[in-house]
Design a protein around this motif. Structure first.
Motif, mmCIF file in Angstrom:
data_model
loop_
_atom_site.group_PDB
_atom_site.id
_atom_site.type_symbol
_atom_site.label_atom_id
_atom_site.label_comp_id
_atom_site.label_asym_id
_atom_site.label_seq_id
_atom_site.Cartn_x
_atom_site.Cartn_y
_atom_site.Cartn_z
ATOM 1 N N UNK A 165 30.042 49.868 54.465
ATOM 2 C CA UNK A 165 28.496 50.057 54.928
ATOM 3 C C UNK A 165 28.391 48.721 54.215
ATOM 4 N N UNK A 166 26.709 48.589 54.274
ATOM 5 C CA UNK A 166 26.474 47.465 53.533
ATOM 6 C C UNK A 166 26.773 47.021 52.482
ATOM 7 N N UNK A 167 27.922 47.323 51.808
ATOM 8 C CA UNK A 167 27.802 47.315 49.952
ATOM 9 C C UNK A 167 29.229 46.732 49.839
ATOM 10 N N UNK A 168 29.631 45.969 49.254
ATOM 11 C CA UNK A 168 31.384 44.991 48.788
ATOM 12 C C UNK A 168 30.771 44.688 47.542
ATOM 13 N N UNK A 169 32.039 44.295 46.898
ATOM 14 C CA UNK A 169 32.453 43.832 45.998
ATOM 15 C C UNK A 169 31.984 42.372 45.162
ATOM 16 N N UNK A 170 32.342 41.976 46.815
ATOM 17 C CA UNK A 170 31.385 40.871 45.421
ATOM 18 C C UNK A 170 32.193 40.401 44.686
ATOM 19 N N UNK A 171 32.030 40.263 43.139
ATOM 20 C CA UNK A 171 32.632 39.547 42.158
ATOM 21 C C UNK A 171 32.879 40.393 40.836
ATOM 22 N N UNK A 172 32.573 41.745 41.526
ATOM 23 C CA UNK A 172 33.272 42.682 40.637
ATOM 24 C C UNK A 172 34.394 43.136 39.912
ATOM 25 N N UNK A 173 34.887 42.568 39.071
ATOM 26 C CA UNK A 173 35.752 42.199 38.597
ATOM 27 C C UNK A 173 36.392 44.719 38.020
ATOM 28 N N UNK A 174 38.147 44.399 38.392
ATOM 29 C CA UNK A 174 38.755 45.954 38.008
ATOM 30 C C UNK A 174 38.366 46.323 36.937
ATOM 31 N N UNK A 175 37.481 47.686 37.002
ATOM 32 C CA UNK A 175 36.346 48.143 35.102
ATOM 33 C C UNK A 175 35.228 48.284 35.699
ATOM 34 N N UNK A 176 34.934 47.282 36.208
ATOM 35 C CA UNK A 176 33.320 46.968 36.295
ATOM 36 C C UNK A 176 32.816 47.495 37.516
ATOM 37 N N UNK A 177 31.506 48.343 37.016
ATOM 38 C CA UNK A 177 30.121 48.182 37.653
ATOM 39 C C UNK A 177 28.728 47.866 37.404
ATOM 40 N N UNK A 178 28.226 47.708 38.924
ATOM 41 C CA UNK A 178 26.209 47.596 38.932
ATOM 42 C C UNK A 178 25.590 48.045 39.675
ATOM 43 N N UNK A 179 24.758 48.670 39.192
ATOM 44 C CA UNK A 179 23.479 49.241 40.018
ATOM 45 C C UNK A 179 22.864 48.717 40.825
ATOM 46 N N UNK A 180 22.481 48.820 41.794
ATOM 47 C CA UNK A 180 21.738 47.826 43.216
ATOM 48 C C UNK A 180 21.256 49.895 43.781
#
Length: 182
Positions: A165-180
């Protein structure tokens, strides 16, 4: 307020917090995410990589994961061989698989994307070329993209989910996460 996490699931990690499958421990989400009360909204196979959404909101989880809401899921797919326009058109029309006809997909050949190296690396054979595709589907059958590329004669070598949907990886590297914001 609902929590929504974007996680770049590495290759070989199960899309669950515990491993009940084998005697040998396999990597799970708990190796990367230590937040109580969040659960995956959908799944990615152990041998697939990329965007996995997690939330603490059951209704949001259902809206993300349930095929009737038709959120597009976009994948970067490295396939064996070089699919021609006929193979791409077959993906776009929909294919008959063992569990029935797929809905039409968006499918296009693309230049190799700038991705992190995979561990272990994808097998390379000098005599057989490979090609990258971008495929978007609105269903979520088991191993669907892999089965679709195999059905048109081009088995998947690497599969990375780029967006949901509207969410994408952008610059997240493997094993990284962020809250949106949900």
């Amino acid at each position: 307020m609902s929590r929504l996490l974007l996680f770049n699931k590495p290759f070989g990690v199960l899309s669950q917090f515990t491993d009940r499958g084998t005697e040998t421990a396999r990597a799970t989400l708990s190796d990367y995410i230590d937040l109580p009360g969040v659960y995956p909204a959908g799944r990615l196979d152990r041998d697939s990589e990329g965007l996995l959404l997690l939330t603490d909101d059951g209704q949001l989880q259902a809206r993300i994961a349930d095929p009737r809401y038709k959120l597009p899921k976009t994948y970067l797919v490295q396939v064996e061989g070089e699919p021609g326009e006929e193979a791409l058109q077959a993906l776009r029309r929909g294919l008959m698989l063992k569990d029935g006809m797929t809905s039409p997909a968006q499918a296009a050949a693309i230049s190799p994307p700038d991705l992190w190296p995979r561990d272990p690396p994808v097998r390379f054979r000098k005599s057989i070329p490979d090609r990258w595709l971008r495929i978007a589907i609105r269903e979520g059958r088991n191993r669907q993209v892999r089965r679709m590329t195999a059905a048109v004669g081009h088995p998947t070598l690497r599969l990375v989910r780029e967006s949901v949907g509207p969410w994408s990886l952008d610059q997240l590297q493997p094993g990284e996460w962020r809250e949106v914001t949900a």
